[in-house]
Motif scaffolding. Structure first.
Motif, PDB file in Angstrom:
ATOM      1  N   SER A   1       8.381   7.258  -8.602  1.00 50.70           N
ATOM      2  CA  SER A   1       7.082   7.448  -7.994  1.00 50.70           C
ATOM      3  C   SER A   1       6.786   6.340  -6.987  1.00 50.70           C
ATOM      4  O   SER A   1       5.678   6.205  -6.514  1.00 50.70           O
ATOM      5  N   VAL A   2       7.786   5.535  -6.658  1.00 51.70           N
ATOM      6  CA  VAL A   2       7.584   4.426  -5.734  1.00 51.70           C
ATOM      7  C   VAL A   2       7.201   4.942  -4.350  1.00 51.70           C
ATOM      8  O   VAL A   2       7.863   5.808  -3.805  1.00 51.70           O
ATOM      9  N   ARG A   3       6.142   4.434  -3.820  1.00 49.94           N
ATOM     10  CA  ARG A   3       5.728   4.801  -2.464  1.00 49.94           C
ATOM     11  C   ARG A   3       5.442   3.516  -1.694  1.00 49.94           C
ATOM     12  O   ARG A   3       4.639   2.700  -2.109  1.00 49.94           O
TER      13      ARG A   3
ATOM     14  N   THR B   1      19.654  -0.690 -13.110  1.00 52.05           N
ATOM     15  CA  THR B   1      18.385  -0.086 -12.705  1.00 52.05           C
ATOM     16  C   THR B   1      18.266   0.161 -11.201  1.00 52.05           C
ATOM     17  O   THR B   1      17.260   0.695 -10.738  1.00 52.05           O
ATOM     18  N   ARG B   2      19.262  -0.269 -10.443  1.00 57.85           N
ATOM     19  CA  ARG B   2      19.241  -0.013  -8.997  1.00 57.85           C
ATOM     20  C   ARG B   2      20.584   0.594  -8.625  1.00 57.85           C
ATOM     21  O   ARG B   2      21.633  -0.015  -8.876  1.00 57.85           O
ATOM     22  N   ILE B   3      20.553   1.733  -7.994  1.00 57.07           N
ATOM     23  CA  ILE B   3      21.790   2.372  -7.570  1.00 57.07           C
ATOM     24  C   ILE B   3      21.739   2.593  -6.067  1.00 57.07           C
ATOM     25  O   ILE B   3      20.796   3.188  -5.548  1.00 57.07           O
TER      26      ILE B   3
ATOM     27  N   GLY C   1      12.150   4.740 -13.583  1.00 54.63           N
ATOM     28  CA  GLY C   1      12.408   3.311 -13.642  1.00 54.63           C
ATOM     29  C   GLY C   1      13.723   2.927 -12.994  1.00 54.63           C
ATOM     30  O   GLY C   1      13.958   1.756 -12.730  1.00 54.63           O
ATOM     31  N   VAL C   2      14.572   3.888 -12.751  1.00 53.09           N
ATOM     32  CA  VAL C   2      15.819   3.600 -12.039  1.00 53.09           C
ATOM     33  C   VAL C   2      15.620   3.988 -10.579  1.00 53.09           C
ATOM     34  O   VAL C   2      15.100   5.060 -10.279  1.00 53.09           O
ATOM     35  N   ILE C   3      15.985   3.098  -9.689  1.00 51.36           N
ATOM     36  CA  ILE C   3      15.787   3.364  -8.270  1.00 51.36           C
ATOM     37  C   ILE C   3      17.112   3.719  -7.617  1.00 51.36           C
ATOM     38  O   ILE C   3      18.108   3.015  -7.784  1.00 51.36           O
ATOM     39  N   VAL C   4      17.103   4.833  -6.908  1.00 50.28           N
ATOM     40  CA  VAL C   4      18.299   5.250  -6.176  1.00 50.28           C
ATOM     41  C   VAL C   4      18.030   5.117  -4.686  1.00 50.28           C
ATOM     42  O   VAL C   4      17.049   5.656  -4.176  1.00 50.28           O
ATOM     43  N   GLN C   5      18.869   4.371  -4.017  1.00 54.63           N
ATOM     44  CA  GLN C   5      18.789   4.288  -2.563  1.00 54.63           C
ATOM     45  C   GLN C   5      19.997   5.034  -2.026  1.00 54.63           C
ATOM     46  O   GLN C   5      21.140   4.706  -2.336  1.00 54.63           O
TER      47      GLN C   5
ATOM     48  N   GLY D   1       8.545  -3.410  -9.636  1.00 54.12           N
ATOM     49  CA  GLY D   1       8.646  -4.446 -10.664  1.00 54.12           C
ATOM     50  C   GLY D   1      10.080  -4.830 -10.928  1.00 54.12           C
ATOM     51  O   GLY D   1      10.512  -4.891 -12.060  1.00 54.12           O
ATOM     52  N   ARG D   2      10.835  -5.017  -9.826  1.00 57.55           N
ATOM     53  CA  ARG D   2      12.251  -5.414  -9.900  1.00 57.55           C
ATOM     54  C   ARG D   2      13.082  -4.410 -10.690  1.00 57.55           C
ATOM     55  O   ARG D   2      14.038  -4.756 -11.368  1.00 57.55           O
ATOM     56  N   GLY D   3      12.671  -3.143 -10.624  1.00 60.32           N
ATOM     57  CA  GLY D   3      13.504  -2.094 -11.199  1.00 60.32           C
ATOM     58  C   GLY D   3      13.525  -2.079 -12.709  1.00 60.32           C
ATOM     59  O   GLY D   3      14.341  -1.394 -13.291  1.00 60.32           O
ATOM     60  N   SER D   4      12.641  -2.830 -13.318  1.00 59.20           N
ATOM     61  CA  SER D   4      12.671  -2.851 -14.780  1.00 59.20           C
ATOM     62  C   SER D   4      11.819  -1.731 -15.348  1.00 59.20           C
ATOM     63  O   SER D   4      10.987  -1.167 -14.676  1.00 59.20           O
TER      64      SER D   4
END
Lengths: 217, 217
Positions: A7-9, A176-178, A191-195, B214-217
């Motif tokens: 839901s990050v904007r 948590t970051r891909i 909670g996991v961010i995909v770029q 929040g730093r992907g946590s």
């Protein structure tokens, strides 16, 4: 469905994407003159409108002096800090093919705080070798090494058909970051961010710009 | 100053950049069911708002049936045609290092109409070899081969400090489209289009999105 599960904007992602370009221009200036750069001069260098450059820089919190400009060193520091590039970020890379190898060897990333601490490939003949100084492990080692090294960032350079399964392995290993170079959507938990990085996006843009300009003639 | 020397303005370049992603989703559907896709379903797959997807597709001229959706095969054809990917585009690549080699071997480009017909490097030990089936020539051969092969598109994967000089060689050889992976501004004459690709832009976006979450946590 990346967009659904995250839901990050952020208002100005295109602005964020322009920051590394400004950084490159500024870093090339750092060693020489001038020590001060106006927004107009930076905009000219970057091929952007002055208002765009000012807004992008404002986002980082860096401030210039009215009628004078930005102090080059301070602006570099401000942008780097905003991007989180002042603290090193340890990353894994899965898929040591052509693109994966190129990314492991890309000096630019280290300059921007991204440090590959391990790479992974299903190809047994690659396992145990070092690619640009980074050891190749079997994917079965991801969870163990992620725990041991505390890596939270995974770069995916596997073929599209293996991307979803590979993303699942990263997620199950606590990452948590891909950063995915596979040109397909990935389903990840909240909670996991995909770029997603798509090299063909630039090709599309080039082709359409050329046609709009009369096929570049 | 790319932006200064090129007066090309297109309203939706971000939209153009999203089209290859839609294409990938659609192509993966082509072999199976369904034969029709609604804008809502495509938007869900792509993680985009429906209004964005509709607008992007409208730009290509493809039309769907009200209340039904788009015919998958027709939509693929419409997007490919809009992007100019139905006719092959012959390209040169200058700088056969890690990234250059990876691009020469990237199967995706050929699927999108970009075909590398020759590559160039100053390193004499590479000249005469074939990288992913593409012969490596000395840069002195660019003008001659561009004339002979009619190549108008040049991909630049040289280090930043050689990028401007390399762009000049492409331009002097009659090439009118430059796809540059060097993270610096290039000065080119009017009529030459430079598309700049910056791998660190994605890294910047990832970092900022993670921090905002929040730093992907």
């Amino acid at each position: 469905m990346v967009g659904k599960s995250n839901s990050v904007r952020i208002n100005s992602l295109p602005g964020v994407r322009r920051l590394p370009f400004y950084l490159n221009i500024l870093r090339r200036m750092r060693n020489g003159q001038p020590k001060i750069i106006s927004a107009v001069a930076l905009a000219e260098e970057a091929g952007q409108a002055v208002s765009v450059v000012k807004k992008d820089i404002e986002m980082t919190g860096a401030v210039g002096k009215t009628g004078v400009g930005y102090e080059v060193a301070a602006l570099i520091g401000g942008i780097e800090k905003f991007l989180g590039w002042t603290e090193p970020c340890d990353a894994f890379l899965l898929g040591v093919g052509n693109l994966g190898s190129a990314l492991l060897g890309y000096g630019g990333f280290r300059r921007y705080g991204l440090r590959f601490v391990a790479s992974f490939d299903v190809d047994q003949s690659k396992v145990g070798s070092f690619v640009h100084g980074v050891e190749v492990f079997p994917p079965a080692k991801i969870a163990e090494l992620a725990r041991k090294l505390g890596a939270k960032t995974g770069v995916l350079t596997v073929p599209a058909e293996h991307a979803q399964e590979s993303a699942r392995i990263f997620v199950d290993s606590g990452m948590t970051r891909i950063w995915s170079f596979a040109p397909i959507p990935l389903t990840v938990p909240d909670g996991v961010i995909v770029q997603r990085e798509d090299l063909t996006a630039g090709l599309a843009e080039l082709m359409v710009r050329c046609r709009n300009a009369g096929r570049g003639s």
